[in-house]
Scaffold this motif. Structure first.
Motif, PDB file in Angstrom:
ATOM      1  N   LYS A 141      61.005  53.726  -8.875  1.00 12.68           N
ATOM      2  CA  LYS A 141      60.802  54.745  -9.914  1.00 12.68           C
ATOM      3  C   LYS A 141      59.320  55.078 -10.086  1.00 12.68           C
ATOM      4  O   LYS A 141      58.966  56.193 -10.465  1.00 12.68           O
ATOM      5  N   ILE A 142      58.459  54.081  -9.801  1.00 13.26           N
ATOM      6  CA  ILE A 142      57.021  54.324  -9.835  1.00 13.26           C
ATOM      7  C   ILE A 142      56.603  55.082  -8.582  1.00 13.26           C
ATOM      8  O   ILE A 142      55.848  56.058  -8.631  1.00 13.26           O
ATOM      9  N   LEU A 143      57.125  54.640  -7.434  1.00 11.72           N
ATOM     10  CA  LEU A 143      56.755  55.266  -6.167  1.00 11.72           C
ATOM     11  C   LEU A 143      57.208  56.726  -6.104  1.00 11.72           C
ATOM     12  O   LEU A 143      56.511  57.574  -5.543  1.00 11.72           O
ATOM     13  N   GLU A 144      58.346  57.007  -6.693  1.00  9.28           N
ATOM     14  CA  GLU A 144      58.895  58.358  -6.643  1.00  9.28           C
ATOM     15  C   GLU A 144      57.947  59.389  -7.241  1.00  9.28           C
ATOM     16  O   GLU A 144      57.812  60.496  -6.731  1.00  9.28           O
ATOM     17  N   GLN A 145      57.238  59.013  -8.297  1.00  7.03           N
ATOM     18  CA  GLN A 145      56.358  59.971  -8.956  1.00  7.03           C
ATOM     19  C   GLN A 145      55.114  60.281  -8.118  1.00  7.03           C
ATOM     20  O   GLN A 145      54.451  61.289  -8.334  1.00  7.03           O
ATOM     21  N   PHE A 146      54.796  59.413  -7.154  1.00  5.27           N
ATOM     22  CA  PHE A 146      53.614  59.635  -6.339  1.00  5.27           C
ATOM     23  C   PHE A 146      53.832  60.695  -5.253  1.00  5.27           C
ATOM     24  O   PHE A 146      52.877  61.165  -4.641  1.00  5.27           O
ATOM     25  N   HIS A 314      43.723  52.594   2.053  1.00  9.32           N
ATOM     26  CA  HIS A 314      42.961  53.768   2.477  1.00  9.32           C
ATOM     27  C   HIS A 314      42.901  53.871   3.998  1.00  9.32           C
ATOM     28  O   HIS A 314      43.620  54.651   4.619  1.00  9.32           O
ATOM     29  N   ASP A 315      42.058  53.029   4.618  1.00 10.12           N
ATOM     30  CA  ASP A 315      41.885  53.092   6.066  1.00 10.12           C
ATOM     31  C   ASP A 315      43.156  52.728   6.828  1.00 10.12           C
ATOM     32  O   ASP A 315      43.405  53.260   7.917  1.00 10.12           O
ATOM     33  N   TYR A 441      57.550  41.152  14.559  1.00 10.46           N
ATOM     34  CA  TYR A 441      56.886  42.389  14.124  1.00 10.46           C
ATOM     35  C   TYR A 441      56.100  42.082  12.855  1.00 10.46           C
ATOM     36  O   TYR A 441      56.672  41.722  11.828  1.00 10.46           O
ATOM     37  N   LEU A 442      54.767  42.196  12.944  1.00 13.82           N
ATOM     38  CA  LEU A 442      53.911  41.829  11.814  1.00 13.82           C
ATOM     39  C   LEU A 442      53.006  42.977  11.384  1.00 13.82           C
ATOM     40  O   LEU A 442      51.886  42.743  10.915  1.00 13.82           O
ATOM     41  N   ALA A 443      53.466  44.190  11.524  1.00 10.81           N
ATOM     42  CA  ALA A 443      52.630  45.332  11.132  1.00 10.81           C
ATOM     43  C   ALA A 443      52.268  45.281   9.654  1.00 10.81           C
ATOM     44  O   ALA A 443      51.194  45.752   9.248  1.00 10.81           O
ATOM     45  N   PHE A 444      53.158  44.724   8.831  1.00  7.78           N
ATOM     46  CA  PHE A 444      52.906  44.588   7.400  1.00  7.78           C
ATOM     47  C   PHE A 444      52.825  43.112   7.010  1.00  7.78           C
ATOM     48  O   PHE A 444      53.120  42.746   5.882  1.00  7.78           O
ATOM     49  N   SER A 445      52.425  42.267   7.971  1.00  6.82           N
ATOM     50  CA  SER A 445      52.457  40.829   7.788  1.00  6.82           C
ATOM     51  C   SER A 445      53.911  40.429   7.489  1.00  6.82           C
ATOM     52  O   SER A 445      54.845  41.179   7.768  1.00  6.82           O
ATOM     53  N   ALA A 446      54.113  39.243   6.924  1.00  9.66           N
ATOM     54  CA  ALA A 446      55.478  38.790   6.644  1.00  9.66           C
ATOM     55  C   ALA A 446      55.401  37.555   5.766  1.00  9.66           C
ATOM     56  O   ALA A 446      54.339  36.967   5.575  1.00  9.66           O
ATOM     57  N   GLY A 447      56.542  37.155   5.233  1.00 17.76           N
ATOM     58  CA  GLY A 447      56.577  35.961   4.405  1.00 17.76           C
ATOM     59  C   GLY A 447      55.976  36.182   3.028  1.00 17.76           C
ATOM     60  O   GLY A 447      55.966  37.298   2.495  1.00 17.76           O
ATOM     61  N   GLN A 454      53.830  48.094   1.289  1.00 19.25           N
ATOM     62  CA  GLN A 454      54.368  48.709   2.495  1.00 19.25           C
ATOM     63  C   GLN A 454      55.311  49.881   2.202  1.00 19.25           C
ATOM     64  O   GLN A 454      55.323  50.868   2.939  1.00 19.25           O
ATOM     65  N   LYS A 455      56.087  49.801   1.119  1.00 17.72           N
ATOM     66  CA  LYS A 455      56.959  50.930   0.780  1.00 17.72           C
ATOM     67  C   LYS A 455      56.126  52.125   0.322  1.00 17.72           C
ATOM     68  O   LYS A 455      56.436  53.280   0.657  1.00 17.72           O
ATOM     69  N   PHE A 456      55.079  51.839  -0.444  1.00 19.18           N
ATOM     70  CA  PHE A 456      54.150  52.891  -0.864  1.00 19.18           C
ATOM     71  C   PHE A 456      53.544  53.567   0.365  1.00 19.18           C
ATOM     72  O   PHE A 456      53.502  54.799   0.464  1.00 19.18           O
ATOM     73  N   ALA A 457      53.084  52.766   1.320  1.00 26.90           N
ATOM     74  CA  ALA A 457      52.449  53.301   2.525  1.00 26.90           C
ATOM     75  C   ALA A 457      53.428  54.151   3.329  1.00 26.90           C
ATOM     76  O   ALA A 457      53.073  55.233   3.808  1.00 26.90           O
ATOM     77  N   MET A 458      54.660  53.681   3.462  1.00 23.20           N
ATOM     78  CA  MET A 458      55.635  54.428   4.261  1.00 23.20           C
ATOM     79  C   MET A 458      55.956  55.775   3.623  1.00 23.20           C
ATOM     80  O   MET A 458      56.116  56.792   4.320  1.00 23.20           O
ATOM     81  N   ILE A 459      56.032  55.815   2.297  1.00 21.27           N
ATOM     82  CA  ILE A 459      56.289  57.084   1.611  1.00 21.27           C
ATOM     83  C   ILE A 459      55.128  58.047   1.840  1.00 21.27           C
ATOM     84  O   ILE A 459      55.324  59.229   2.134  1.00 21.27           O
ATOM     85  N   GLU A 460      53.906  57.545   1.704  1.00 24.23           N
ATOM     86  CA  GLU A 460      52.743  58.403   1.926  1.00 24.23           C
ATOM     87  C   GLU A 460      52.688  58.893   3.366  1.00 24.23           C
ATOM     88  O   GLU A 460      52.402  60.076   3.625  1.00 24.23           O
ATOM     89  N   LEU A 461      52.939  58.003   4.311  1.00 24.95           N
ATOM     90  CA  LEU A 461      52.886  58.375   5.732  1.00 24.95           C
ATOM     91  C   LEU A 461      53.921  59.444   6.050  1.00 24.95           C
ATOM     92  O   LEU A 461      53.600  60.471   6.663  1.00 24.95           O
ATOM     93  N   LYS A 462      55.158  59.228   5.634  1.00 23.99           N
ATOM     94  CA  LYS A 462      56.208  60.187   5.955  1.00 23.99           C
ATOM     95  C   LYS A 462      55.963  61.526   5.271  1.00 23.99           C
ATOM     96  O   LYS A 462      56.178  62.587   5.868  1.00 23.99           O
ATOM     97  N   SER A 463      55.500  61.488   4.036  1.00 27.85           N
ATOM     98  CA  SER A 463      55.244  62.722   3.302  1.00 27.85           C
ATOM     99  C   SER A 463      54.158  63.554   3.984  1.00 27.85           C
ATOM    100  O   SER A 463      54.330  64.754   4.221  1.00 27.85           O
TER     101      SER A 463
END
Length: 506
Positions: A141-146, A314-315, A441-447, A454-463
């Motif tokens: 619900k927070i991510l959706e507003q971004f 950012h980077d 697969y450790l693109a977003f680390s793990a554990g 990572q969900k925030f990043a994926m939304i920004e990337l796809k958008s």
């Protein structure tokens, strides 16, 4: 001069070197006494393998080559620090889910002056408290507003890129970096530096300088010691950069805190302003209202978390987008599949605003992003510190050993990813992913310390990438142009991400 004094002058340094050498030798033998079966490069006394790892353009590839030469588990050392380089999924699962290896490694200390002890660099009780406190900020619900923020900045990006249409070759990273910086500022702090229209701000330059300085300190031995480092030019530059970065963040925090005190209702997610616009809640707003043990966070507590969010979001995003656009320019067949998905979602109106629901439907887009991060993980290697001795299978690891994880190598193991150099998004269908070890697969680390954003990043990337794709044909600029990979804090192409754009006919 007294012969005895003269002799002491010459003998004392030699004696000190011998003593340090003996300490090093003892430490090496103690740390790896039960790991004789683990291969690795031959170290020199005291300096270890520093001569092989001391060049910022070579350190990353040297680690990569060690794994090719010695195997998926390699031992080495950097000065007095003993290293284990591990790229075996079963072992990585243990390391990433063990309390014994929860703290970040020693080289993260060079981020402390900038980020202090926020979520990235903290450990123990503080890390657990902060992780628990910050996790709700990534609720859907927070991510959706971004999405509205990404949409706005994506529109600016498209207009900037139109100026490059017809250019036979240009580096797209410049534009993507500024777009990502605008988005992270608005989502993290609820404000904007308007980077896409004002790329020469002090704040942006300070971020670039700090990234460079942190890497230089990591690989230049004399800068490891604070006493020596304070006499370098980088120390002076760092002080100026920190003043700019911290002053900016603290000024925004104080301003938002005052606003919260004067009008608490403005920070309610249901708040609607005088123009009928719903209030967007920034990451900073959530921190201002958070408490730990019943006490509100101080400005400094909030500053270190906001700065961490700015640094991590950012980077990492801008380089992923840059690699993605370069790869798509080389694979028109993948671009065609992406376009088919976009047409299915947007129909005859490619310019309509993107919704959160649209982003959930971009399954193939997500596969291409994950495959981009497989080939070019934004964080090329990670380090953990060992709090206590532990044994896992054939590894007996001593307290204080620094464990390095190299996703760039892990993701290119042919036994895990057949034809690893090829760009094949279908590796990330649900069926194919189920056949691989989850820690392959450790693109977003793990554990425990996986990327909280990572969900925030994926939304920004796809958008952002969806908007660019709907606006332009992404073409290969120079067929013979191959990326020259270098590792700063974030993986990057040292020779740029050269592409060509053409206006798309929908």
């Amino acid at each position: 001069m007294d012969p005895i004094l003269l002799g002491a002058i010459f003998i004392t340094p030699i004696a000190a070197i011998i003593i340090i050498g003996l300490i090093w030798y003892q430490k090496w033998n103690y740390t790896f006494k039960d790991l004789q079966h683990i291969k690795g490069p031959t170290p020199l006394p005291i300096v270890g393998n520093m001569s092989e790892l001391g060049d910022p353009t070579k350190i990353f590839w040297q680690l990569f080559n060690w794994q090719i030469q010695y195997g998926n588990i390699v031992k080495g050392c950097y000065g007095m620090d003993m290293l284990l380089l591990i790229s075996e999924p079963e072992y990585l699962e243990f390391i990433c889910t063990s309390q014994s290896t929860l703290p970040k490694g020693i080289f993260y200390r060079y981020l402390h002056k900038w980020l202090s002890f926020g979520l990235l660099t903290s450990k123990g009780k503080k890390w657990h408290q902060r992780r628990k406190m910050i996790t709700p900020a990534y609720h859907f619900k927070i991510l959706e507003q971004f999405v509205e923020v990404f949409e706005k900045n994506g529109n600016i990006l498209v207009e900037k890129l139109r100026g490059e249409v017809g250019n036979p070759s240009f580096d797209v990273n410049i534009y993507l970096t500024l777009c990502a910086l605008d988005s992270i500022n608005e989502t993290a702090m609820g404000t904007s530096v308007d980077a896409q229209n004002n790329s020469n701000t002090d704040y942006i330059r300070a971020i670039k300088e700090m990234n460079r300085i942190v890497v230089d300190r990591t690989i230049q031995p004399h800068k490891h010691f604070d006493f020596l480092y304070q006499f370098t030019n980088d120390y002076k530059i760092e002080q100026k950069c920190l003043k700019i970065l911290h002053s900016y963040t603290l000024s925004i925090i104080e301003s938002r805190r005052q606003e919260l005190l004067n009008n608490p209702s403005r920070f309610d997610s249901k708040y609607v302003d005088e123009f009928g616009m719903k209030k967007r809640i920034a990451f900073l707003d959530l921190l201002l209202q958070s408490t730990i043990d019943g006490k509100p966070l101080s400005n400094e507590d909030i500053r270190e978390e906001v700065d961490t969010f700015m640094f991590e979001g950012h980077d990492t995003v801008s380089t992923c987008m840059s690699f993605w656009m370069y790869l798509i320019s080389k694979h028109p067949e993948v671009e065609a599949k992406l376009l088919a998905e976009q047409r299915e979602i947007f129909g005859d109106d490619p310019k309509r605003p993107t919704t959160y629901l649209d982003l959930q439907k971009m399954h193939y887009m997500e596969m291409t992003v994950k495959e981009t991060l497989r080939l070019y993980p934004s964080v090329p290697f990670m380090m953990r510190d060992t709090l206590e001795d532990f044994t896992f299978r054939d590894l007996s690891v001593k307290k204080g050993t620094q464990i390095l994880m190299l996703p760039f190598y892990l993701h290119r193991r042919a036994d895990l990813y057949p034809e690893p150099e090829k760009f094949i998004p279908e590796r990330f269908t649900a069926e194919n992913m189920s056949k691989r070890h989850p820690f392959a697969y450790l693109a977003f680390s793990a554990g425990y310390r996986n990327c909280i954003g990572q969900k925030f990043a994926m939304i920004e990337l796809k958008s952002t990438l969806s908007k660019v794709l709907r606006s332009f044909n992404i073409c290969s600029a120079v067929p013979e142009h191959n990326l020259v990979i270098k590792s700063e804090i974030i993986l990057a192409a040292g020779n740029g991400y050269k592409i060509q754009l053409k206006n798309r006919t929908w």
